[in-house]
Design an enzyme around this catalytic site. Structure first.
Site, short mmCIF file in Angstrom:
data_model
loop_
_atom_site.label_atom_id
_atom_site.label_comp_id
_atom_site.label_asym_id
_atom_site.label_seq_id
_atom_site.Cartn_x
_atom_site.Cartn_y
_atom_site.Cartn_z
N ASP A 1 37.62 33.80 29.15
CA ASP A 1 38.65 34.05 30.17
C ASP A 1 39.87 34.64 29.48
OD1 ASP A 1 39.78 33.96 32.82
OD2 ASP A 1 41.08 32.38 32.08
N SER A 2 40.73 35.26 30.28
CA SER A 2 41.97 35.80 29.74
C SER A 2 42.90 34.68 29.26
CB SER A 2 42.67 36.63 30.82
OG SER A 2 42.84 35.85 31.98
N CYS B 1 40.10 34.67 41.69
CA CYS B 1 40.88 34.51 40.46
C CYS B 1 40.64 33.10 39.95
CB CYS B 1 42.36 34.73 40.79
SG CYS B 1 43.44 34.36 39.41
N GLU C 1 49.75 28.15 36.17
CA GLU C 1 49.95 27.91 34.72
C GLU C 1 51.07 26.89 34.50
OE1 GLU C 1 48.69 29.41 31.75
OE2 GLU C 1 47.16 30.59 32.81
N CYS D 1 36.62 35.14 34.10
CA CYS D 1 37.75 35.93 34.59
C CYS D 1 37.27 36.99 35.58
CB CYS D 1 38.41 36.60 33.39
SG CYS D 1 39.84 37.57 33.80
N HIS E 1 42.40 30.96 38.60
CA HIS E 1 43.42 29.95 38.79
C HIS E 1 43.42 29.32 40.18
CE1 HIS E 1 44.78 31.82 35.18
NE2 HIS E 1 45.82 31.02 35.07
N1 DGL Z 1 41.66 35.13 34.75
C1 DGL Z 1 42.27 36.07 35.66
C2 DGL Z 1 41.32 36.35 36.83
O1 DGL Z 1 40.47 35.55 37.17
C3 DGL Z 1 43.61 35.59 36.15
C4 DGL Z 1 44.67 35.57 35.08
C5 DGL Z 1 44.99 36.94 34.50
O2 DGL Z 1 45.61 37.77 35.20
O3 DGL Z 1 44.62 37.16 33.35
O4 DGL Z 1 41.40 37.41 37.41
#
Ligand code: DGL
Length: 245
Positions: free
Chosen positions: A7-8, A180, A150, A70, A182
């Site tokens: 993930d990012s 997403c 976050e 992600c 989150h």
């Molecule tokens: N992990 C990203 C997503 O699911 C969200 C956070 C980001 O913008 O890196 O798109």
């Protein structure tokens, strides 16, 4: 099986949570690119470059499968990642679409996709749903919700005001795709905002459903071992992992 989850940043832990609950795997290696999060406002080429760099990290481990939790990476980088890796790389968009299809909605029911700018601009969810015949699909960029999660804001006034900002002229949809990593963390707040009506599609549950259907995976007796790595602020990611998991 030993798998990687990429993930990012920390958000992919919401997908890990679902994977841990289902014990399909012996070991999960999680890598969050916390040094460069968020990916959502970045351009396609940058997202692909970061995703390919993450593959170099996973070369340190003998994994059988990589899941990109992600959505933003799933929207752009899967063909390049698959071309360069020894193991299959799965994203969360096809599983999300499959999970929605499994809810057997009417094709003219309203579907709302909420995601980062990059994911919405890729058109991946919208195109997949249109191909399946859905006629009322709306995709909204709701990037402000990412830093709020976050910050550990999962309910309350600021969140409700942000929902109002984004959804003030959106009628209550039949289903919302949480596009997403989150957003599962604010799922109950979102349900409350829309009076508990919409069906919510969560990437973690969707990937579990997908792995079961396509790969015939079943639950094991023993717990899955989890190892967490980050490109920056490991302590911060650990703290979020302690809280979320
Ligand atoms: N992990 C990203 C997503 O699911 C969200 C956070 C980001 O913008 O890196 O798109």
């Amino acid at each position: 099986m030993k798998i990687g989850v990429f993930d990012s940043g920390a958000g992919g832990l919401s997908v890990v949570k679902s994977l841990l609950a289902h014990r399909y795997f012996d070991e999960i290696i999680y890598y969050g690119d916390t040094a460069r999060v968020p990916y959502g406002p970045k351009d396609k080429n940058t997202i692909i470059r970061y995703a390919l760099e993450a593959l170099e990290f996973f070369n340190n481990f003998d994994i059988d499968l990589l899941i990109t939790a992600c959505n933003t990476v799933s929207a752009y980088a899967l063909p390049d990642m698959n071309a360069q890796s020894r193991y299959p790389v799965l994203g969360v968009i096809d599983p999300g679409v499959m999970a929605l299809e499994n809810r057997h909605l009417d094709k003219d029911d309203s579907i709302l996709i909420i995601a980062t700018r990059a994911t919405v601009n890729s058109g991946q969810y919208q195109n997949a749903l249109k191909k399946l015949g859905y006629t009322h699909v709306t995709a909204l960029q709701t990037g402000l919700l990412v830093p709020m999660v976050e910050e550990g804001i999962f309910e309350g006034e600021i969140l409700t005001s942000t929902f109002k900002y984004y959804f003030h002229n959106i009628p209550t949809p039949k289903a919302i795709i949480l596009g997403c990593t989150h957003f599962p963390l604010i799922a109950s707040a979102l349900q409350n905002y829309f009076d508990g009506k919409p069906i919510l599609i969560h990437s973690g549950e969707a990937i579990v459903e997908y792995l079961h259907t396509r790969y015939h995976l079943t639950e094991q007796e023993q717990e899955t071992e989890l190892k967490i790595f980050a490109s920056d602020n490991v302590a911060g990611l650990r703290a979020i992992a302690d809280k979320w998991l």
